[in-house]
Write an enzyme that holds these catalytic residues in place. Sequence first.
Site, PDB file in Angstrom:
ATOM      1  N   TYR A 120      29.612  26.542  30.730  1.00  0.00           N
ATOM      2  CA  TYR A 120      28.328  26.952  30.607  1.00  0.00           C
ATOM      3  C   TYR A 120      28.162  27.553  29.138  1.00  0.00           C
ATOM      4  O   TYR A 120      28.786  28.554  28.588  1.00  0.00           O
ATOM      5  CB  TYR A 120      27.974  28.422  31.380  1.00  0.00           C
ATOM      6  CG  TYR A 120      27.055  29.410  31.038  1.00  0.00           C
ATOM      7  CD1 TYR A 120      25.565  29.252  31.439  1.00  0.00           C
ATOM      8  CD2 TYR A 120      27.416  30.574  30.468  1.00  0.00           C
ATOM      9  CE1 TYR A 120      24.531  30.123  31.017  1.00  0.00           C
ATOM     10  CE2 TYR A 120      26.510  31.699  30.148  1.00  0.00           C
ATOM     11  CZ  TYR A 120      24.917  31.270  30.468  1.00  0.00           C
ATOM     12  OH  TYR A 120      24.035  32.096  30.104  1.00  0.00           O
ATOM     13  N   TYR A 165      18.908  22.669  33.778  1.00  0.00           N
ATOM     14  CA  TYR A 165      19.588  24.025  33.418  1.00  0.00           C
ATOM     15  C   TYR A 165      19.950  24.738  34.690  1.00  0.00           C
ATOM     16  O   TYR A 165      18.997  25.345  35.651  1.00  0.00           O
ATOM     17  CB  TYR A 165      18.735  25.056  32.785  1.00  0.00           C
ATOM     18  CG  TYR A 165      19.404  25.871  32.117  1.00  0.00           C
ATOM     19  CD1 TYR A 165      19.691  25.966  30.669  1.00  0.00           C
ATOM     20  CD2 TYR A 165      19.634  27.419  32.642  1.00  0.00           C
ATOM     21  CE1 TYR A 165      20.220  27.009  30.033  1.00  0.00           C
ATOM     22  CE2 TYR A 165      20.322  28.400  31.982  1.00  0.00           C
ATOM     23  CZ  TYR A 165      20.735  28.120  30.658  1.00  0.00           C
ATOM     24  OH  TYR A 165      21.387  29.086  30.050  1.00  0.00           O
TER      25      TYR A 165
END
Lengths: 141, 405
Positions: free
Chosen positions: B356, B301
């Site tokens: 994202y 991430y």
Amino acid sequence: MTALATALPGEKVHITTSPTTEPFWAAAKERRLVAPRCGRCGHFRLPPTPYCPDCQSREVDWVTLSGRGEVYSFAVVHGFPGLPDLTLVPVVVDLPDAPGARLVSNVVDIDPAEVTIGMALTVDFHPIADGWLLPVFRRAR
Amino acid sequence: MAGPNGLRDVAIVGVGATDYYKRGESWPRTTTEMACEAILAACADAGLSVKDIDGFAYYSGAGAGYGEKMDTADFMETLGIDEVTFTASLTSGGGGAAGSIGLARAAIVSGDATVVVTVMALQQAKHRLGTVFAQAKPDPINSFLQPSGLAGPGHLMSVLARRHMHLYGTTRDAFCEIALAERENAQNRPKARFRGVPLTREDYFNARMIAEPLCLYDFCQETDGAVAVLTTSIERARDLRQKPVPVVAVAHGGRREWGRAFAWMGMPDEYFASAGNRPIARRLYQQAGLGPADIDVALLYDHFSPMVLMQLEDYGFCERGEGNDFVLAGNIRYSPDPKPGQVPVNTHGGQLSEAYIIGMTHIMEGVEQMRGTAINQVNGAEHALVTGGPASLPVSGLILGRDER
């Protein structure tokens, strides 16, 4: 000369309190920096919480601190929404007389290039909205 | 219980996504419509009807981004799903992205649901996430944070990055290398915003400093779009269209020392300069019977580049404090045939350079790597690590594998 770091303009800073956190802000209004210490085991904590995380006691002593601090870490922030030219030095402050508790604040009136981890600080109070005072920090002299 | 080769009782069988848009540019689409497109695409990928869905496993409190909400009843009304037997979410934010597949698994192995969808959609037309705290209403707890002017999550993490640099001598060169490696991986990605827009070291070091030590290219994009993932039992997965991608290990949670993380800043030193994922790493490797050397591709991430470096340490690809040298040695660069000790990271370009969607693209890329269909395929990859965002607990992780039957 580099722009000196400031705090956010006071009128833009709003806080709210709860019964648990209100003593911190009430003391700040009197220009005193305080931290909650567990009335049973002596553990300091910030932000204030209703139970001691170490012993689960609800007893709290609000200890008036010396106002000394030390830079644990910091950022140099360029601009804030609506205030593109602002330079801020948000700082995570270790409080030597409240070990284990940290404050997130600002170092003000300093060239950001001079801020270092470990630098000694001293508290000051910055007027914000609704008559409150916000603890901020200056380099200790 | 995990067997010697990990959990392997459920598998991901379908993935679907919308196009990806720059913040605000998806309007006049809506988050519900984008989420539905992703769900239908995942069903088509799996060879399932949308009516087969009987479970929803969200994360981030079923938030659509951090401003709007998703709701199962809306999806049933819109898509004609007849009955759900499980609908639940992990708490907090993007930290639960990878762990949401564990929530889906919980529904399936308990017998509560059979086909479970995990979906994230976001649209930043009204407010942007990069400076989300500047608009947040004050409350008694954020009153100890917001007045400092740390206006967004990247601002908060810059303070962690600074501490890591102080403790271990970590340099901006390492953050730059992470940004460059991911941008390189995005160059051939059809939906990547930065496809065909290479990034150089000069670009990086000339970029605007947002929250020193972090510059523009250390921050991920602000994207609009949606991604959905379908999970079902391994038995059913074997009858569907795609090669099943079994869940080998999955965990969410974390320790009090990390807690609210950079919304708190009270972490002891060994946690402060970390990504808070070490307890997750331990659980994943234990479930899977694997170690970091067995991970062939890592989808970490990447809301902010330093958190990639700190996750490399948390997951044991290098020791604590050695992330700088590990990254600068070229160990995270994509190669179809990495050498021992190397681990290609974010082969899809990640959130820094593809899109994202709060961690969902990492799950999708992990699935494609295990199917063997990834655009930047790691040849023969057998295990993909996928992580949720270092943020307030829960943080999470997931190891995907190949079906050995």
